[in-house]
Design a protein around this motif. Sequence first.
Motif, PDB file in Angstrom:
ATOM      1  N   ALA A  50       0.448  14.649  44.841  1.00 43.02           N
ATOM      2  CA  ALA A  50       1.574  14.865  43.933  1.00 43.02           C
ATOM      3  C   ALA A  50       2.192  13.538  43.505  1.00 43.02           C
ATOM      4  O   ALA A  50       2.093  12.528  44.208  1.00 43.02           O
ATOM      5  CB  ALA A  50       2.624  15.736  44.611  1.00 43.02           C
ATOM      6  N   VAL A  51       2.789  13.534  42.307  1.00 44.76           N
ATOM      7  CA  VAL A  51       3.520  12.365  41.802  1.00 44.76           C
ATOM      8  C   VAL A  51       5.000  12.727  41.805  1.00 44.76           C
ATOM      9  O   VAL A  51       5.411  13.752  41.236  1.00 44.76           O
ATOM     10  CB  VAL A  51       3.058  12.009  40.375  1.00 44.76           C
ATOM     11  CG1 VAL A  51       3.890  10.858  39.821  1.00 44.76           C
ATOM     12  CG2 VAL A  51       1.569  11.656  40.365  1.00 44.76           C
ATOM     13  N   TYR A  52       5.792  11.869  42.464  1.00 46.82           N
ATOM     14  CA  TYR A  52       7.225  12.147  42.611  1.00 46.82           C
ATOM     15  C   TYR A  52       8.038  11.232  41.702  1.00 46.82           C
ATOM     16  O   TYR A  52       7.983  10.010  41.832  1.00 46.82           O
ATOM     17  CB  TYR A  52       7.662  11.948  44.066  1.00 46.82           C
ATOM     18  CG  TYR A  52       6.963  12.902  45.030  1.00 46.82           C
ATOM     19  CD1 TYR A  52       7.469  14.171  45.268  1.00 46.82           C
ATOM     20  CD2 TYR A  52       5.788  12.530  45.673  1.00 46.82           C
ATOM     21  CE1 TYR A  52       6.835  15.063  46.140  1.00 46.82           C
ATOM     22  CE2 TYR A  52       5.136  13.399  46.542  1.00 46.82           C
ATOM     23  CZ  TYR A  52       5.667  14.666  46.767  1.00 46.82           C
ATOM     24  OH  TYR A  52       5.024  15.539  47.624  1.00 46.82           O
ATOM     25  N   THR A  53       8.753  11.813  40.759  1.00 44.83           N
ATOM     26  CA  THR A  53       9.725  11.071  39.936  1.00 44.83           C
ATOM     27  C   THR A  53      11.047  11.831  40.085  1.00 44.83           C
ATOM     28  O   THR A  53      11.457  12.093  41.211  1.00 44.83           O
ATOM     29  CB  THR A  53       9.252  11.012  38.462  1.00 44.83           C
ATOM     30  OG1 THR A  53       8.985  12.339  37.999  1.00 44.83           O
ATOM     31  CG2 THR A  53       7.986  10.177  38.320  1.00 44.83           C
ATOM     32  N   HIS A  54      11.681  12.208  38.959  1.00 43.83           N
ATOM     33  CA  HIS A  54      12.878  13.035  39.093  1.00 43.83           C
ATOM     34  C   HIS A  54      12.490  14.487  39.385  1.00 43.83           C
ATOM     35  O   HIS A  54      13.330  15.314  39.740  1.00 43.83           O
ATOM     36  CB  HIS A  54      13.754  12.951  37.823  1.00 43.83           C
ATOM     37  CG  HIS A  54      13.069  13.476  36.594  1.00 43.83           C
ATOM     38  ND1 HIS A  54      12.073  12.785  35.954  1.00 43.83           N
ATOM     39  CD2 HIS A  54      13.237  14.636  35.907  1.00 43.83           C
ATOM     40  CE1 HIS A  54      11.638  13.486  34.918  1.00 43.83           C
ATOM     41  NE2 HIS A  54      12.329  14.621  34.861  1.00 43.83           N
TER      42      HIS A  54
END
Length: 201
Positions: free
Chosen positions: A164-168
């Motif tokens: 997974a890619v975590y940003t906002h």
Amino acid sequence: MSYQIPCSPVVTETEEKKSRFICWLGPVTDKAAFLHELELIRSRYPDASHHCTALVIGNPSNPQTMQSDDDGEPGGSAGRPMLELLLKQGVGNVGAIVTRYFGGTKLGVGGLMRAYRGAVGAALQSAELTTFIPLLAVRIVCDFAEESRVRFLVAQCRGVCEDAVYTHQVSVPVQLPQDQWPTLRAQLQAEGIRFEELEAT
């Protein structure tokens, strides 16, 4: 959607009016690998009269690659009936190479078509086939609080969550069997979770 594919290569032999027909049939997902197999067979049977081929890559109802070759036999008498049988039987990601040793009696176009089709038919009967279900790539975008729920829903549909890619928010790449996508899509829509359909493989 799903289709049959061979699990491993088989070699069978049939005879028609003293002509020998040796059929190699096996799993193929790459044209170059199939051509390499053809060269190996040519070197294994250097004194054979013909090496006719048929190739189906992808879903037989809509193949990525589909081709046949008569290798010097009368046009349409060898490769085409081989190919037509593979398509009719719904087998994909498959290659067939039929090596012929001429037995001294001409078979005529109709006889050749039956003999080459029969050679591939015998190999298909010997082959172990399995059902191939294409995978679909999907990206699911959710809030942090929804991530565990997303992973649960994906697992329920026999899918796999990748890194997974975590940003906002959380962007979760997913691979799942294509036939499971309608179920997962309906669940995501019902819960207001965003997704993007990427591609089938």
